[in-house]
Design an enzyme around this catalytic site. Structure first.
Site, PDB file in Angstrom:
ATOM      1  N   MET A  38      -8.156   1.914  -3.093  1.00 61.73           N
ATOM      2  CA  MET A  38      -8.869   0.952  -2.246  1.00 61.73           C
ATOM      3  C   MET A  38     -10.140   1.592  -1.690  1.00 61.73           C
ATOM      4  O   MET A  38     -10.750   1.054  -0.763  1.00 61.73           O
ATOM      5  CB  MET A  38      -7.963   0.460  -1.118  1.00 61.73           C
ATOM      6  CG  MET A  38      -6.728  -0.276  -1.648  1.00 61.73           C
ATOM      7  SD  MET A  38      -6.021  -1.412  -0.457  1.00 61.73           S
ATOM      8  CE  MET A  38      -5.578  -0.310   0.862  1.00 61.73           C
ATOM      9  N   GLY A  39     -10.516   2.734  -2.252  1.00 58.51           N
ATOM     10  CA  GLY A  39     -11.786   3.343  -1.865  1.00 58.51           C
ATOM     11  C   GLY A  39     -11.731   4.105  -0.560  1.00 58.51           C
ATOM     12  O   GLY A  39     -10.662   4.405  -0.044  1.00 58.51           O
TER      13      GLY A  39
ATOM     14  N   LEU B   8     -12.838   7.218  -0.306  1.00 62.08           N
ATOM     15  CA  LEU B   8     -12.107   8.286  -0.982  1.00 62.08           C
ATOM     16  C   LEU B   8     -12.067   9.582  -0.176  1.00 62.08           C
ATOM     17  O   LEU B   8     -13.011   9.927   0.523  1.00 62.08           O
ATOM     18  CB  LEU B   8     -12.745   8.549  -2.350  1.00 62.08           C
ATOM     19  CG  LEU B   8     -12.830   7.321  -3.261  1.00 62.08           C
ATOM     20  CD1 LEU B   8     -13.547   7.679  -4.562  1.00 62.08           C
ATOM     21  CD2 LEU B   8     -11.453   6.755  -3.553  1.00 62.08           C
TER      22      LEU B   8
ATOM     23  N   GLY C 135      -7.284  13.509  -1.291  1.00 64.00           N
ATOM     24  CA  GLY C 135      -6.040  13.015  -1.893  1.00 64.00           C
ATOM     25  C   GLY C 135      -6.360  12.204  -3.139  1.00 64.00           C
ATOM     26  O   GLY C 135      -5.833  12.468  -4.233  1.00 64.00           O
ATOM     27  N   HIS C 136      -7.268  11.228  -2.975  1.00 65.88           N
ATOM     28  CA  HIS C 136      -7.679  10.423  -4.130  1.00 65.88           C
ATOM     29  C   HIS C 136      -8.275  11.323  -5.224  1.00 65.88           C
ATOM     30  O   HIS C 136      -7.989  11.150  -6.408  1.00 65.88           O
ATOM     31  CB  HIS C 136      -8.767   9.425  -3.733  1.00 65.88           C
ATOM     32  CG  HIS C 136      -8.356   8.392  -2.731  1.00 65.88           C
ATOM     33  ND1 HIS C 136      -8.900   8.318  -1.475  1.00 65.88           N
ATOM     34  CD2 HIS C 136      -7.471   7.356  -2.818  1.00 65.88           C
ATOM     35  CE1 HIS C 136      -8.375   7.287  -0.830  1.00 65.88           C
ATOM     36  NE2 HIS C 136      -7.506   6.694  -1.607  1.00 65.88           N
TER      37      HIS C 136
ATOM     38  N   GLY D  22      -0.033   8.241  -5.853  1.00 64.47           N
ATOM     39  CA  GLY D  22       0.331   9.317  -4.934  1.00 64.47           C
ATOM     40  C   GLY D  22       1.722   9.146  -4.343  1.00 64.47           C
ATOM     41  O   GLY D  22       2.150   8.024  -4.062  1.00 64.47           O
TER      42      GLY D  22
ATOM     43  N   ASP E 203       2.488   7.366  -0.798  1.00 65.48           N
ATOM     44  CA  ASP E 203       3.006   5.998  -0.755  1.00 65.48           C
ATOM     45  C   ASP E 203       4.241   5.958  -1.654  1.00 65.48           C
ATOM     46  O   ASP E 203       4.225   5.373  -2.742  1.00 65.48           O
ATOM     47  CB  ASP E 203       1.932   5.020  -1.228  1.00 65.48           C
ATOM     48  CG  ASP E 203       0.685   5.107  -0.363  1.00 65.48           C
ATOM     49  OD1 ASP E 203       0.681   4.488   0.701  1.00 65.48           O
ATOM     50  OD2 ASP E 203      -0.269   5.818  -0.729  1.00 65.48           O
TER      51      ASP E 203
ATOM     52  N   GLN F 217       5.775   2.647  -2.782  1.00 65.40           N
ATOM     53  CA  GLN F 217       4.868   1.999  -3.747  1.00 65.40           C
ATOM     54  C   GLN F 217       5.048   2.593  -5.146  1.00 65.40           C
ATOM     55  O   GLN F 217       5.125   1.875  -6.144  1.00 65.40           O
ATOM     56  CB  GLN F 217       3.425   2.183  -3.268  1.00 65.40           C
ATOM     57  CG  GLN F 217       2.375   1.776  -4.272  1.00 65.40           C
ATOM     58  CD  GLN F 217       0.977   1.825  -3.675  1.00 65.40           C
ATOM     59  OE1 GLN F 217       0.589   0.930  -2.949  1.00 65.40           O
ATOM     60  NE2 GLN F 217       0.219   2.873  -3.973  1.00 65.40           N
TER      61      GLN F 217
ATOM     62  N   MET G  44      -3.529  13.152   4.082  1.00 64.76           N
ATOM     63  CA  MET G  44      -4.839  12.498   3.998  1.00 64.76           C
ATOM     64  C   MET G  44      -4.657  11.005   3.799  1.00 64.76           C
ATOM     65  O   MET G  44      -3.761  10.563   3.076  1.00 64.76           O
ATOM     66  CB  MET G  44      -5.639  13.087   2.845  1.00 64.76           C
ATOM     67  CG  MET G  44      -6.080  14.488   3.145  1.00 64.76           C
ATOM     68  SD  MET G  44      -7.253  15.047   1.937  1.00 64.76           S
ATOM     69  CE  MET G  44      -7.506  16.706   2.541  1.00 64.76           C
TER      70      MET G  44
END
Ligand code: AMP
Length: 281
Positions: A30-31, A33, A36-37, A147, A150, A153, A184
């Site tokens: 979801m941006g 960033l 972590g991303h 990740g 989550d 998820q 993060m």
């Protein structure tokens, strides 16, 4: 790096890569960033021949009282970061194209979404699985990276892929933390300096749980009470849930007799933060 907004253009690019025999890796986000991303992106770069990162703040996964409007966004900054990582395509569709008038089809994983965050965010996982399936159909990846931050998820998506026989390999990535342990999150930007200090209580509580279990405490009711007291002894905090669950079924356990997932959601000021850890007896 190519920036693609249109669904048909993204499909065409992926179809051509597939014809050339390229392995497509995909990291949906979801941006806004953070490292972590970017760790997921670096893993994607290693695992695939071509790498697509999507940025889409998915309205479908936010409840009416949640932070869809305030969710932090900075597409130019994100694009510069992804360019540096050697991403091939940044896919950033518009909500109007993803959900045109008349849209009415949803995907729902029934059981795994009942507990943990699902219990407090009705419709959230339905929004997640629906958008992820759409993104898979558009980006046509061979593998997609999610990740463990989550955790629910990740399990829900693995289940959807299995149940619907999707040809996508789901790869999990460990939670990336700040030096002091804070997981993060784009939502950390909501925290004031004092709140950030209190936010450390999530990771500290998870370690506290591991230590209590190591010292012989097995009773989940006792563990939950101690963790809640510990977290709420920090200013600005309000525990939403602390749960001990089976790591694959996500069903609650009463005694920590085997590897168990401790997952928590805590409001720190207005930021709702989550974290989790696998606890070993
Ligand atoms: P988001 O932009 O929050 O939807 O996250 C996009 C992806 O990055 C999801 O698969 C998240 O689980 C993952 N992610 C977010 N924060 C972290 C983190 N601290 N460590 C590892 N993965 C993360």
């Amino acid at each position: 790096m190519k920036r693609v907004k249109s669904i048909s253009q993204m499909k065409e690019i992926s179809e051509n890569w597939r014809k050339e025999g390229k392995k497509i890796a995909f990291v949906p986000t979801m941006g806004f960033l953070h490292e972590g991303h970017l760790s997921l992106v670096r893993l994607g770069k290693k695992l695939g021949d071509k790498l697509v990162v999507s940025i889409f703040v998915n309205p479908l996964q936010f409840g009416p009282a949640e932070d869809f409007r305030e969710y932090p966004r900075d597409l130019e900054r994100d694009a510069a970061l992804l360019e540096k990582e050697g991403v091939d395509v940044l896919f950033c569709p518009e909500a109007e194209e993803m959900y045109p008038p008349g849209f009415q089809t949803y995907v729902e994983v029934a059981e795994l979404t009942k507990g943990l965050c699902g219990a407090y965010r009705p419709g959230h996982f339905k929004g997640v699985t629906t958008v992820v399936l759409k993104l898979f159909n558009i980006v046509k990846p061979h593998l997609a990276i999610f990740g463990e931050k989550d955790y629910q998820q990740l399990q829900v998506i693995k289940r959807m892929v299995k149940d619907l026989n999707l040809d996508v390999e789901i790869v999990g990535h460990p939670t990336v933390r700040e030096k002091d342990g804070l997981a993060m999150s784009s939502r950390n930007t909501y925290l004031s300096e004092e709140e950030r200090e209190s936010a450390l209580s999530l990771f500290k509580a998870l370690n506290f749980a591991q230590n209590l279990v190591k010292e012989g405490e097995r009773d989940v009711a006792v563990l939950k009470k101690k963790l809640k007291e510990f977290i709420e002894s920090h200013p600005f905090t309000k525990v939403q849930y602390i749960e001990f669950v089976d790591p694959s079924e996500l069903t609650p356990v009463e005694k920590v007799e085997k590897e168990t997932l401790c997952a928590l959601a805590v409001f720190v000021g207005k930021a709702r933060l989550i974290d989790n850890m696998l606890i070993k007896p």
